[in-house]
Design a protein around this motif. Structure first.
Motif, PDB file in Angstrom:
ATOM      1  N   ARG A 396      -0.172   5.382   1.094  1.00 45.01           N
ATOM      2  CA  ARG A 396      -0.652   6.759   1.070  1.00 45.01           C
ATOM      3  C   ARG A 396      -1.112   7.142  -0.344  1.00 45.01           C
ATOM      4  NH1 ARG A 396       3.645   9.208   2.526  1.00 45.01           N
ATOM      5  NH2 ARG A 396       4.344   9.850   0.458  1.00 45.01           N
ATOM      6  N   ALA A 397      -0.360   6.739  -1.366  1.00 50.04           N
ATOM      7  CA  ALA A 397      -0.723   7.073  -2.743  1.00 50.04           C
ATOM      8  C   ALA A 397      -2.051   6.423  -3.146  1.00 50.04           C
ATOM      9  CB  ALA A 397       0.389   6.624  -3.695  1.00 50.04           C
ATOM     10  N   LEU A 398      -2.280   5.190  -2.720  1.00 53.74           N
ATOM     11  CA  LEU A 398      -3.527   4.511  -3.061  1.00 53.74           C
ATOM     12  C   LEU A 398      -4.702   5.126  -2.310  1.00 53.74           C
ATOM     13  CD1 LEU A 398      -2.351   0.789  -3.196  1.00 53.74           C
ATOM     14  CD2 LEU A 398      -2.699   2.387  -5.083  1.00 53.74           C
ATOM     15  N   ALA A 399      -4.490   5.494  -1.056  1.00 53.42           N
ATOM     16  CA  ALA A 399      -5.552   6.141  -0.289  1.00 53.42           C
ATOM     17  C   ALA A 399      -5.944   7.478  -0.920  1.00 53.42           C
ATOM     18  CB  ALA A 399      -5.119   6.338   1.157  1.00 53.42           C
ATOM     19  N   GLN A 400      -4.958   8.199  -1.442  1.00 51.38           N
ATOM     20  CA  GLN A 400      -5.244   9.471  -2.107  1.00 51.38           C
ATOM     21  C   GLN A 400      -5.976   9.250  -3.439  1.00 51.38           C
ATOM     22  OE1 GLN A 400      -1.252  11.006  -2.360  1.00 51.38           O
ATOM     23  NE2 GLN A 400      -1.492  12.311  -0.548  1.00 51.38           N
ATOM     24  N   ALA A 401      -5.649   8.161  -4.120  1.00 51.17           N
ATOM     25  CA  ALA A 401      -6.213   7.915  -5.452  1.00 51.17           C
ATOM     26  C   ALA A 401      -7.675   7.508  -5.396  1.00 51.17           C
ATOM     27  CB  ALA A 401      -5.404   6.838  -6.163  1.00 51.17           C
ATOM     28  N   TRP A 402      -8.075   6.792  -4.343  1.00 49.34           N
ATOM     29  CA  TRP A 402      -9.435   6.249  -4.275  1.00 49.34           C
ATOM     30  C   TRP A 402     -10.176   6.783  -3.042  1.00 49.34           C
ATOM     31  CZ3 TRP A 402      -6.453   1.113  -4.794  1.00 49.34           C
ATOM     32  CH2 TRP A 402      -6.052   0.934  -6.129  1.00 49.34           C
ATOM     33  N   PRO A 403     -10.553   8.048  -3.055  1.00 47.27           N
ATOM     34  CA  PRO A 403     -11.184   8.651  -1.871  1.00 47.27           C
ATOM     35  C   PRO A 403     -12.591   8.128  -1.595  1.00 47.27           C
ATOM     36  CG  PRO A 403     -11.248  10.171  -3.726  1.00 47.27           C
ATOM     37  CD  PRO A 403     -10.394   9.014  -4.158  1.00 47.27           C
ATOM     38  N   CYS A 404     -13.239   7.525  -2.599  1.00 49.95           N
ATOM     39  CA  CYS A 404     -14.618   7.044  -2.415  1.00 49.95           C
ATOM     40  C   CYS A 404     -14.687   5.567  -2.049  1.00 49.95           C
ATOM     41  CB  CYS A 404     -15.427   7.271  -3.695  1.00 49.95           C
ATOM     42  SG  CYS A 404     -15.510   8.980  -4.236  1.00 49.95           S
ATOM     43  N   VAL A 405     -13.547   4.891  -1.963  1.00 56.22           N
ATOM     44  CA  VAL A 405     -13.543   3.445  -1.779  1.00 56.22           C
ATOM     45  C   VAL A 405     -14.199   3.053  -0.453  1.00 56.22           C
ATOM     46  CG1 VAL A 405     -11.267   3.314  -0.667  1.00 56.22           C
ATOM     47  CG2 VAL A 405     -12.117   1.377  -2.001  1.00 56.22           C
ATOM     48  N   GLN A 406     -15.002   1.985  -0.515  1.00 54.04           N
ATOM     49  CA  GLN A 406     -15.686   1.473   0.677  1.00 54.04           C
ATOM     50  C   GLN A 406     -15.151   0.103   1.110  1.00 54.04           C
ATOM     51  OE1 GLN A 406     -19.875   1.512  -0.197  1.00 54.04           O
ATOM     52  NE2 GLN A 406     -19.906   3.693  -0.682  1.00 54.04           N
ATOM     53  N   GLU A 407     -14.689  -0.687   0.148  1.00 49.21           N
ATOM     54  CA  GLU A 407     -14.080  -1.977   0.441  1.00 49.21           C
ATOM     55  C   GLU A 407     -12.774  -2.074  -0.321  1.00 49.21           C
ATOM     56  OE1 GLU A 407     -16.618  -5.292  -0.190  1.00 49.21           O
ATOM     57  OE2 GLU A 407     -18.319  -4.426   0.896  1.00 49.21           O
ATOM     58  N   LEU A 408     -11.703  -2.404   0.403  1.00 47.70           N
ATOM     59  CA  LEU A 408     -10.377  -2.436  -0.209  1.00 47.70           C
ATOM     60  C   LEU A 408      -9.625  -3.669   0.264  1.00 47.70           C
ATOM     61  CD1 LEU A 408      -8.119  -1.116  -1.893  1.00 47.70           C
ATOM     62  CD2 LEU A 408      -7.467   0.180   0.156  1.00 47.70           C
ATOM     63  N   GLU A 409      -9.091  -4.436  -0.696  1.00 45.14           N
ATOM     64  CA  GLU A 409      -8.279  -5.601  -0.369  1.00 45.14           C
ATOM     65  C   GLU A 409      -7.048  -5.591  -1.265  1.00 45.14           C
ATOM     66  OE1 GLU A 409      -8.497 -10.508  -0.252  1.00 45.14           O
ATOM     67  OE2 GLU A 409     -10.332  -9.302  -0.242  1.00 45.14           O
ATOM     68  N   LEU A 410      -5.873  -5.533  -0.655  1.00 41.14           N
ATOM     69  CA  LEU A 410      -4.605  -5.507  -1.375  1.00 41.14           C
ATOM     70  C   LEU A 410      -3.814  -6.755  -1.005  1.00 41.14           C
ATOM     71  CD1 LEU A 410      -3.632  -1.756  -0.830  1.00 41.14           C
ATOM     72  CD2 LEU A 410      -4.898  -2.752  -2.753  1.00 41.14           C
ATOM     73  N   GLY A 411      -3.437  -7.532  -2.020  1.00 39.76           N
ATOM     74  CA  GLY A 411      -2.709  -8.766  -1.773  1.00 39.76           C
ATOM     75  C   GLY A 411      -1.400  -8.794  -2.537  1.00 39.76           C
ATOM     76  N   TRP A 412      -0.347  -9.261  -1.885  1.00 38.80           N
ATOM     77  CA  TRP A 412       0.960  -9.402  -2.523  1.00 38.80           C
ATOM     78  C   TRP A 412       1.679 -10.579  -1.872  1.00 38.80           C
ATOM     79  CZ3 TRP A 412      -0.502  -5.494   0.770  1.00 38.80           C
ATOM     80  CH2 TRP A 412       0.166  -5.396   1.985  1.00 38.80           C
ATOM     81  N   LEU A 413       2.789 -10.996  -2.455  1.00 38.49           N
ATOM     82  CA  LEU A 413       3.550 -12.110  -1.896  1.00 38.49           C
ATOM     83  C   LEU A 413       4.323 -11.619  -0.667  1.00 38.49           C
ATOM     84  CD1 LEU A 413       4.932 -13.611  -5.240  1.00 38.49           C
ATOM     85  CD2 LEU A 413       3.126 -14.554  -3.793  1.00 38.49           C
ATOM     86  N   PRO A 414       4.097 -12.209   0.499  1.00 37.45           N
ATOM     87  CA  PRO A 414       4.760 -11.732   1.727  1.00 37.45           C
ATOM     88  C   PRO A 414       6.187 -12.262   1.829  1.00 37.45           C
ATOM     89  CG  PRO A 414       3.324 -13.557   2.257  1.00 37.45           C
ATOM     90  CD  PRO A 414       3.152 -13.315   0.782  1.00 37.45           C
ATOM     91  N   LEU A 415       7.003 -11.959   0.827  1.00 37.36           N
ATOM     92  CA  LEU A 415       8.363 -12.463   0.769  1.00 37.36           C
ATOM     93  C   LEU A 415       9.344 -11.294   0.773  1.00 37.36           C
ATOM     94  CD1 LEU A 415       7.882 -15.145  -2.054  1.00 37.36           C
ATOM     95  CD2 LEU A 415       7.781 -15.506   0.416  1.00 37.36           C
ATOM     96  N   GLY A 416      10.448 -11.482   1.439  1.00 37.43           N
ATOM     97  CA  GLY A 416      11.476 -10.454   1.440  1.00 37.43           C
ATOM     98  C   GLY A 416      11.320  -9.466   2.574  1.00 37.43           C
ATOM     99  N   PRO A 417      12.395  -8.713   2.834  1.00 37.63           N
ATOM    100  CA  PRO A 417      12.393  -7.784   3.976  1.00 37.63           C
ATOM    101  C   PRO A 417      11.571  -6.527   3.759  1.00 37.63           C
ATOM    102  CG  PRO A 417      14.452  -7.614   2.751  1.00 37.63           C
ATOM    103  CD  PRO A 417      13.694  -8.732   2.135  1.00 37.63           C
TER     104      PRO A 417
END
Length: 535
Positions: A396-417
């Motif tokens: 939600r915070a990132l969506a609020q920060a970048w209201p003009c974004v057209q392409e978005l890719e967020l990557g992180w390590l899929p580890l942990g609960p």
């Protein structure tokens, strides 16, 4: 007058027909067109010979032999004396020589692997062509450089050359010492300096220079030659041994003020020194570089680039360095950061930083400094150094920060609960990013859709433009019916995979990637039914 007009119209129609077939995979059709009649021959041949994956077809044309696709030149070329051969063609078959030069003038792009036999042939043909290139229209050249101190590449250059890509290959020499039980293999790279020193004169209008592969070069000696390329607009240095120091980068930007794109590694930025000014630089790609150098590059204000709009950074360390945590804050404070439209940031290393799930930093906190960059249209962030937590509030915070974004890719390590935000968090992008068209996330949790806070859209309400959604993995229980209703309501323009079964489906055909292929197919089938019901 009427006949002249008719002829011009006929040629316009002919060119339109030839252009229609000027596509990859249509070489046979173009070859057939070239044999229809004289009027068709020249325009079809121009398309047929426009790009060559090698120079072999030209050599077969010169020798009047049938061209056969071969990774190596035929044995004929291995043993023939190139000087005697070319001289014989010119004297005994002048029409054949003239035809060769005419067809060679059609070539606009070519790939070439430097083999000694072919290098001799190129030098001989240029020699008997009054010392000028036989490829006068060559616009793009990919040259695989592997012969030490060879400058044959310059013989193919001319004022028409706009783009040169030099791929440097390491040479393997095997020697056997007396009494040794095994051979000794020595690897070295041919120097690029002889080519670069003659390039400004051979290709005065060169706009794009790329150097790549596993080269070991002396950056200090080649940099002055690059500075002499006055027409250069894009410089790509894809090799670690070409890492630019502050002095070298400053010199290149000072001597080539019109440079609009730069791709390079950087090094030795402990003390950047005076500022480098890049008045025309619009795209900067900093390839794999150490985090301390990147932090000093960004924090020092070394680069003044008033029109920079695209930035790509690859931070990587052999061992964990505390500076890796400062790359994002330093980037956010850079003078050019508020004007950026495209950001591609990757932070990785050989050592993984992991704590207990309660102590792992959140994705939102790590990238929080970037939320001040409100003009971003394209964002790609990959955090591969830390195990992170990510939840609904982070998205939600990132969506609020970048209201003009057209392409978005967020990557992180899929580890942990705590590395999978709930699927219902997608509603924030639907509500706060009205221009978003492509969204890629690493992992999400399939939770119950009830109470998602998403209301059914009214008929006249504008549909969200998102067409591409790629969630690389899911965890949790599947509920295809609820997921289908949720996604179709949020993003009614999603592109679905081809309903017909494909033998080897491309991964990009999927809107989302479930752990089980049957779940994805079921969701897409339900979405189709919902769309059909609305018609």
């Amino acid at each position: 007058m009427a006949s002249a007009t008719s002829a011009a119209l006929d040629r316009d129609v002919l060119l339109h027909v030839i252009d229609f077939f000027d596509k990859p995979g249509n070489l046979r059709i173009l070859a057939t067109c070239a044999r229809v009649c004289k009027a068709w021959c020249e325009p079809a041949s121009r398309c047929l010979w426009r790009y060559l994956p090698s120079l072999h077809p030209l050599w077969y044309l010169l020798s009047n032999r049938n061209y056969a696709e071969n990774p190596r030149m035929a044995a004929f070329w291995e043993f023939v004396d190139t000087d005697d051969f070319v001289k014989d063609v010119i004297q005994r078959h002048p029409d054949q020589w003239a035809h060769f030069l005419e067809v060679a003038s059609f070539v606009c792009g070519a790939d070439f692997a430097s083999v000694s036999t072919e290098l001799n042939l190129i030098r001989t043909v240029v020699k008997y062509n009054e010392g000028v290139t036989f490829l006068p229209s060559l616009h793009t050249l990919f040259w695989r450089h592997s012969v030490p101190d060879d400058t044959t590449c310059l013989l193919l250059c001319s004022p028409s050359l706009r783009s040169l890509h030099v791929g440097i290959s390491r040479i393997r020499l095997t020697t056997t010492a007396i009494g040794a039980l095994s051979n000794r293999i020595t690897q070295f790279s041919p120097s690029l300096e002889p080519i670069l020193s003659g390039l400004p004169a051979a290709a005065p209008n060169l706009e794009r220079l790329t150097v790549s592969d596993h080269a070991v070069q002396n950056t200090v000696t080649f940099a002055p030659h690059i500075e002499s390329l006055g027409s250069l607009h894009e410089l790509v240095l894809r090799t670690r041994s070409f890492a630019l120091s502050p002095a070298l980068m400053r010199g290149i930007l000072e001597h080539i003020p019109q440079l609009a794109a730069l791709t390079t590694h950087i090094a030795d930025f402990a003390e950047p020194g005076s500022q480098a000014v890049a008045p025309a630089l619009r795209r900067l790609d900093l390839l794999e570089s150490r985090s301390p150098d990147l932090v000093n590059f960004l924090e020092s204000g070394f680069l003044r680039a008033p029109v920079l709009v695209s930035l790509r950074i690859r931070s990587t360390d052999d061992e964990y360095h505390a500076a890796s945590a400062q790359v994002i804050p330093a980037l956010a404070q850079a003078s050019f950061a508020p004007r950026l439209h495209l950001l591609d940031l990757s932070i990785s290393g050989d050592e993984l930083v992991s704590r207990s799930p309660e102590q792992n930093p959140t994705f939102g906190r790590l990238v929080a400094p970037l939320r001040t960059m409100r003009e971003l249209l394209g964002v790609k962030i990959a955090l591969g150094l830390h195990v992170v937590s990510i939840d609904d509030s982070d998205l939600r915070a990132l969506a609020q920060a970048w209201p003009c974004v057209q392409e978005l890719e967020l990557g992180w390590l899929p580890l942990g609960p705590r590395a999978a935000p709930p699927l219902v968090a997608l509603r924030h992008f639907a509500a706060l990013c009205p221009d978003l068209r492509s969204l890629t996330l690493t992992r999400m949790m399939l939770s119950r859709m009830e109470g998602s806070g998403v209301e059914e859209k009214k008929e006249k309400e504008k549909a969200h433009p998102l067409t591409w959604l790629n969630v690389k993995s899911f965890t949790g229980d599947d509920d295809p019916e609820a997921i289908a209703r949720f996604l179709d309501n949020l993003f009614p323009n999603l592109e679905l995979a081809d309903p017909e079964p494909v033998k080897d489906p491309a991964p990009n055909n999927n809107i989302i990637n479930f752990q089980h292929e049957s779940s994805r197919i079921t969701v897409e089938q339900r979405i189709r039914r919902l769309r059909e019901a609305r018609r």
